[in-house]
Design a protein around this motif. Structure first.
Motif, PDB file in Angstrom:
ATOM      1  N   ALA B 250       0.833  -1.214   0.000  1.00 19.33           N
ATOM      2  CA  ALA B 250       0.000   0.000   0.000  1.00 19.33           C
ATOM      3  C   ALA B 250       0.861   1.255   0.000  1.00 19.33           C
ATOM      4  O   ALA B 250       0.521   2.252  -0.645  1.00 19.33           O
ATOM      5  CB  ALA B 250      -0.920   0.001   1.213  1.00 19.33           C
ATOM      6  N   LEU B 251       1.992   1.208   0.706  1.00 23.27           N
ATOM      7  CA  LEU B 251       2.851   2.395   0.759  1.00 23.27           C
ATOM      8  C   LEU B 251       3.488   2.686  -0.597  1.00 23.27           C
ATOM      9  O   LEU B 251       3.856   3.821  -0.896  1.00 23.27           O
ATOM     10  CB  LEU B 251       3.930   2.219   1.829  1.00 23.27           C
ATOM     11  N   PHE B 270       2.660  -5.795  13.142  1.00 25.80           N
ATOM     12  CA  PHE B 270       3.201  -6.290  11.872  1.00 25.80           C
ATOM     13  C   PHE B 270       3.206  -5.211  10.790  1.00 25.80           C
ATOM     14  O   PHE B 270       3.878  -5.350   9.772  1.00 25.80           O
ATOM     15  CB  PHE B 270       2.412  -7.526  11.403  1.00 25.80           C
ATOM     16  N   ALA B 271       2.417  -4.171  11.002  1.00 28.74           N
ATOM     17  CA  ALA B 271       2.422  -3.061  10.040  1.00 28.74           C
ATOM     18  C   ALA B 271       3.624  -2.143  10.287  1.00 28.74           C
ATOM     19  O   ALA B 271       4.194  -1.589   9.343  1.00 28.74           O
ATOM     20  CB  ALA B 271       1.115  -2.269  10.164  1.00 28.74           C
ATOM     21  N   ILE B 272       4.000  -2.017  11.544  1.00 27.22           N
ATOM     22  CA  ILE B 272       5.084  -1.082  11.890  1.00 27.22           C
ATOM     23  C   ILE B 272       6.399  -1.403  11.169  1.00 27.22           C
ATOM     24  O   ILE B 272       7.010  -0.507  10.570  1.00 27.22           O
ATOM     25  CB  ILE B 272       5.268  -1.027  13.429  1.00 27.22           C
ATOM     26  N   PRO B 273       6.878  -2.673  11.164  1.00 24.51           N
ATOM     27  CA  PRO B 273       8.143  -2.932  10.451  1.00 24.51           C
ATOM     28  C   PRO B 273       8.060  -2.657   8.954  1.00 24.51           C
ATOM     29  O   PRO B 273       9.052  -2.261   8.343  1.00 24.51           O
ATOM     30  CB  PRO B 273       8.431  -4.413  10.724  1.00 24.51           C
ATOM     31  N   SER B 274       6.871  -2.843   8.374  1.00 24.63           N
ATOM     32  CA  SER B 274       6.733  -2.545   6.937  1.00 24.63           C
ATOM     33  C   SER B 274       6.886  -1.051   6.691  1.00 24.63           C
ATOM     34  O   SER B 274       7.467  -0.631   5.692  1.00 24.63           O
ATOM     35  CB  SER B 274       5.376  -3.023   6.417  1.00 24.63           C
ATOM     36  N   ILE B 275       6.353  -0.257   7.613  1.00 20.70           N
ATOM     37  CA  ILE B 275       6.466   1.199   7.475  1.00 20.70           C
ATOM     38  C   ILE B 275       7.934   1.616   7.657  1.00 20.70           C
ATOM     39  O   ILE B 275       8.468   2.433   6.901  1.00 20.70           O
ATOM     40  CB  ILE B 275       5.569   1.899   8.525  1.00 20.70           C
ATOM     41  N   THR B 276       8.594   0.993   8.631  1.00 19.93           N
ATOM     42  CA  THR B 276      10.002   1.320   8.890  1.00 19.93           C
ATOM     43  C   THR B 276      10.871   0.915   7.702  1.00 19.93           C
ATOM     44  O   THR B 276      11.723   1.689   7.245  1.00 19.93           O
ATOM     45  CB  THR B 276      10.476   0.594  10.172  1.00 19.93           C
ATOM     46  N   THR B 277      10.660  -0.300   7.214  1.00 21.50           N
ATOM     47  CA  THR B 277      11.467  -0.795   6.087  1.00 21.50           C
ATOM     48  C   THR B 277      11.286   0.072   4.845  1.00 21.50           C
ATOM     49  O   THR B 277      12.227   0.270   4.086  1.00 21.50           O
ATOM     50  CB  THR B 277      11.074  -2.254   5.755  1.00 21.50           C
ATOM     51  N   GLN B 285       2.142   7.668  10.233  1.00 22.64           N
ATOM     52  CA  GLN B 285       1.819   7.337  11.623  1.00 22.64           C
ATOM     53  C   GLN B 285       0.753   6.243  11.645  1.00 22.64           C
ATOM     54  O   GLN B 285       0.127   5.954  10.625  1.00 22.64           O
ATOM     55  CB  GLN B 285       1.322   8.589  12.347  1.00 22.64           C
ATOM     56  N   LEU B 286       0.573   5.673  12.827  1.00 20.21           N
ATOM     57  CA  LEU B 286      -0.317   4.518  12.911  1.00 20.21           C
ATOM     58  C   LEU B 286      -1.234   4.621  14.132  1.00 20.21           C
ATOM     59  O   LEU B 286      -0.827   5.115  15.184  1.00 20.21           O
ATOM     60  CB  LEU B 286       0.549   3.256  12.993  1.00 20.21           C
ATOM     61  N   GLY B 287      -2.453   4.174  13.953  1.00 17.60           N
ATOM     62  CA  GLY B 287      -3.402   4.125  15.066  1.00 17.60           C
ATOM     63  C   GLY B 287      -4.227   2.857  15.000  1.00 17.60           C
ATOM     64  O   GLY B 287      -4.599   2.409  13.914  1.00 17.60           O
TER      65      GLY B 287
END
Lengths: 355, 376
Positions: B250-251, B270-277, B285-287
């Motif tokens: 999606a990103l 599991f979404a956070i590492p994809s955003i970081t990578t 940001q994430l909620g």
């Protein structure tokens, strides 16, 4: 390796590569066909060997044409490779028991155990990373020993034993983690698993380096050849004086070591350890090794085939997602690719047999 | 000339069918409207991040006649931490009320949960509470409980906007739609320019439909027409892998995404590492909802997650016992909610995130329930 002392005759047998074995256990008389076949056979053999590569390249080209702005980009390459490092490491480990003629259903829970145990030690008990990692590796090796004790020395089916052990390990993981997701890995672990070199995170290089080591072991060491020989014909291997039981034990220990590494890396990469994550590795891991066994060295579980299979699956899924597909297509693609690839390999082999 | 054999044709056909099927689904896109209402979003965030308040679930009741009776709770999966917290507090509340609590673990299998309900019916339970097990999935067992005139209470199975489940005598839950709306309000209030959101959900879970509607309503109410919302439907059995890959894709597909909303905290990790990578840390940001300790830690550490909306699971446990007592007293079917609170780095400052009483201060729900039961 001590195996060279066991018999001098065994050395003569294993200096030539043994015939490959299919994922279903059927021996494939590859070498005989190579000798008797003409140019058509060579072509079919080449196609059989590199079909997965061609599919991967074909997919990449097709997606690049369809999605010129998003697919052929460094960002997407990083996306495709970074998310699969842990899967590659554990799948490479899984090839060892399979090559030795055994199966292991406990690899997913073992990765989750390694991840949660590292988290419990470093976050809850403030144990420094290096001793914590060593404790986790030793704990996983003990699990590998228990697996091999029941399978190799007691003689229980590896499917049943590892299914039971997988459940036991899950229970153990839930117990030590109090069933909770634990966040906050040590800074060094986060840096080591998320920082990049040439735009790709370090674990990508680690997974490729481990694949090279596994390839070297299988292709250029006596241990690798003994292992194939033991898996393909345990009776013949025993008669030849190979220490089959010891080789199988080593295979389970290597898998345990790889699961420990995968678990520690996963904790750093995700930034948290989920005790229930193990089951989510089972299908992708199994699909990768079986699909990988249809490529590079067709009919054999092998290192580069496994890596290729992982990247083929993730490339296919990523492309479809970028095209706007729904979430469930990861299941569809993984399942369909596995069944179709094995079917294709089977049909090619059957076609050759008929000719 | 060689012709293609039947098996090969069949294989190719299957491949084409699989790919065609795979291409069927697609995330939907919607947007905000008009110029947006940032002030409204800020007002909702201010209200949502403040202390929760007590609302009595009904009039005081006489519970003396139920002393010694046994309530059964059938859990979807007792290994899940928040379920353990809810059950532990149900035990505490039941003990205070003079009841016994029998726990049955469904172990993540619907059939096992149905067996648990049957056992409860056989044991002449005073009430049966089904925690995260929709009654429609265990319809026959619930029917047996209804025939035996044993009240059935659903816990976290519906949204207040939805009716009481078939066969259930009451529901105790949280406001999923409001939770979703509060996440969007926080995003609007804390973003310069339009919010371009990506919502990952599990359509097989009914309450997430309400959350999805809350998110869509939030976009319409607070966000300008320049805002975008993309939605991915994931599968329950494989959501951990799918969250990673779908977020990463999606990103790339929607490069202007600046907010990711995984439906629950278990997906967020599991979404956070994809955003970081993807190199989007600081830009995206994430909620999510639940307010699990691990996710609150992400917020305090500034690790991509900026906001979480959750409820007190201790309170939920007491509310579940209260509702069972009311159903046993013959109260009409109703949906009762336990309030949610919005957490961000500001209201988590100096708070011990492992202590629920610090996360939800200001309400002594235990004393309030005891008063309603005539015990203090």
């Amino acid at each position: 390796m001590e195996t060279t002392n066991d018999t001098s005759n065994a050395g003569q047998h294993i200096t030539e590569e043994p015939a490959p074995i299919s994922p279903t256990g059927a021996l494939v008389t590859e070498r005989a066909e190579d000798v008797s076949g003409g140019s058509q056979h060579s072509w079919i053999h080449w196609l059989n060997k590199y079909a997965l590569v061609l599919v991967l390249v074909g997919l990449a080209v097709a997606y690049s044409i369809a999605l010129p702005d998003t697919f052929p980009t460094i960002a997407n390459l990083r996306n495709i490779t970074a998310t699969q490092s842990v899967l590659i490491i554990m799948s490479l480990g899984l090839t060892f028991p399979l090559v030795a003629g055994e199966f292991d259903f406990s690899f997913g829970p073992m990765v989750a155990f390694a991840s949660s145990f590292t988290a419990v030690l470093t976050v809850n008990h403030h144990v420094p990373l290096v001793p914590a990692a060593l404790i986790v590796i030793v704990a996983c090796l003990v699990i590998g020993l228990v697996n091999s004790f029941f399978i190799v020395y007691i003689g229980i089916s590896s499917l049943i034993t590892t299914l039971g052990m997988g459940t036991l390990i899950l229970g153990l993981t839930l117990a030590i983690s109090n069933s909770a997701v634990i966040a906050g890995p040590p800074d060094f672990l986060v840096s080591a698993t998320t920082n990049s070199f040439l735009k790709l995170p370090y674990p990508v290089y680690l997974s490729i380096a481990l694949a090279a080591v596994v390839w070297f072991v299988y292709s250029h060491t006596a241990f690798g050849r003994y292992l194939y020989f033991s898996g393909e014909g345990p009776k013949a291997a025993r008669l030849s004086g190979l220490p089959v039981d010891r080789l199988k034990t080593y295979a389970f220990l290597i898998l345990a070591l790889m699961c420990a590494i995968a678990g520690i890396v996963n904790f750093g990469r995700l930034g948290s350890a989920d005790p229930n994550i193990g089951t989510s590795f089972l299908l992708p891991g199994t699909a990768a090794v079986f699909l990988g066994a249809t490529a590079i060295v067709p009919g054999r579980f092998n290192a580069w085939g496994t890596v290729l299979a992982v990247y083929l699956l993730v490339t296919g899924v990523t492309g479809l997602q970028l095209l706007g597909g729904a979430g469930y297509l990861e299941n569809i693609f993984n399942g369909a690719a596995l069944v179709l690839a094995v079917t294709f390999a089977h049909l090619v082999r059957r076609g050759r047999a008929v000719e | 000339m060689r012709t293609i054999s039947k098996p090969v044709k069949l294989t190719v056909g299957l491949a084409a069918a699989a790919l065609a099927l795979a291409g069927c689904g697609a995330g939907s896109t919607s947007a905000g409207s008009g110029g947006g209402d940032k002030a409204g979003a800020e007002a909702l965030v201010k209200k949502a991040s403040g202390d929760v308040s007590w609302t009595a679930p009904g009039d005081p009741i006489d519970i003396s006649k139920f002393k010694g009776k046994t309530i059964w709770v059938i859990t979807s999966d007792y290994s899940v931490p928040f379920i353990q917290t809810v059950v532990a507090n149900m035990k505490e509340a039941a003990q205070v009320a003079g009841l016994k609590l029998q726990v049955f673990d469904g172990k993540g299998v619907t059939q096992t949960a149905a067996n648990g309900i049957q056992q409860a019916v056989g044991a002449h339970a005073a009430a049966i509470e089904v925690l995260s097990v929709n009654t429609q999935f265990v319809a026959e067992a619930v029917k047996n409980a209804n025939q035996a005139k044993i009240p059935v209470i659903g816990l976290l199975n519906t949204d207040p906007s939805q009716p009481v489940e078939k066969g259930a005598d009451a529901e105790v839950t949280i406001d999923y739609a409001l939770s979703g709306k509060e996440l969007v309000a926080y995003a609007v209030a804390n973003t310069e320019g339009p919010v371009n959101g990506f919502f990952l959900t599990l359509p097989s879970i009914a309450t997430f439909d309400a959350m999805k509607k809350g998110i869509q309503d939030g976009f319409k109410e607070f966000c300008s027409s320049k805002c975008k919302l993309n939605i991915a439907d994931l599968t329950e059995g494989n959501f951990k892998n799918e969250t990673q890959s779908n977020t990463a894709s999606a990103l790339l597909r929607y490069p202007d995404t600046n907010w990711v909303f995984p439906a629950i905290d278990a997906m967020a990790q599991f979404a956070i590492p994809s955003i970081t990578t993807a190199g989007k840390k600081g830009k995206v940001q994430l909620g999510s909802i639940n307010a699990f300790e691990a996710n609150l830690k992400f917020i305090t550490q500034g690790n991509v997650q900026a906001v979480d909306v959750g409820n007190s699971n201790s309170w939920l446990g007491w509310a579940a016992v209260d509702r069972a007592l009311r159903a046993m007293s013959g109260a009409k079917p109703d949906v009762v909610t336990v309030p949610v609170r919005l957490f961000d780095k500001d209201n988590l400052q100096g708070v011990d995130i492992s202590d629920e009483s610090q996360l939800f201060p200001g309400v002594d729900f235990r004393t309030n329930y005891k008063k309603l039961w005539g015990l203090s």
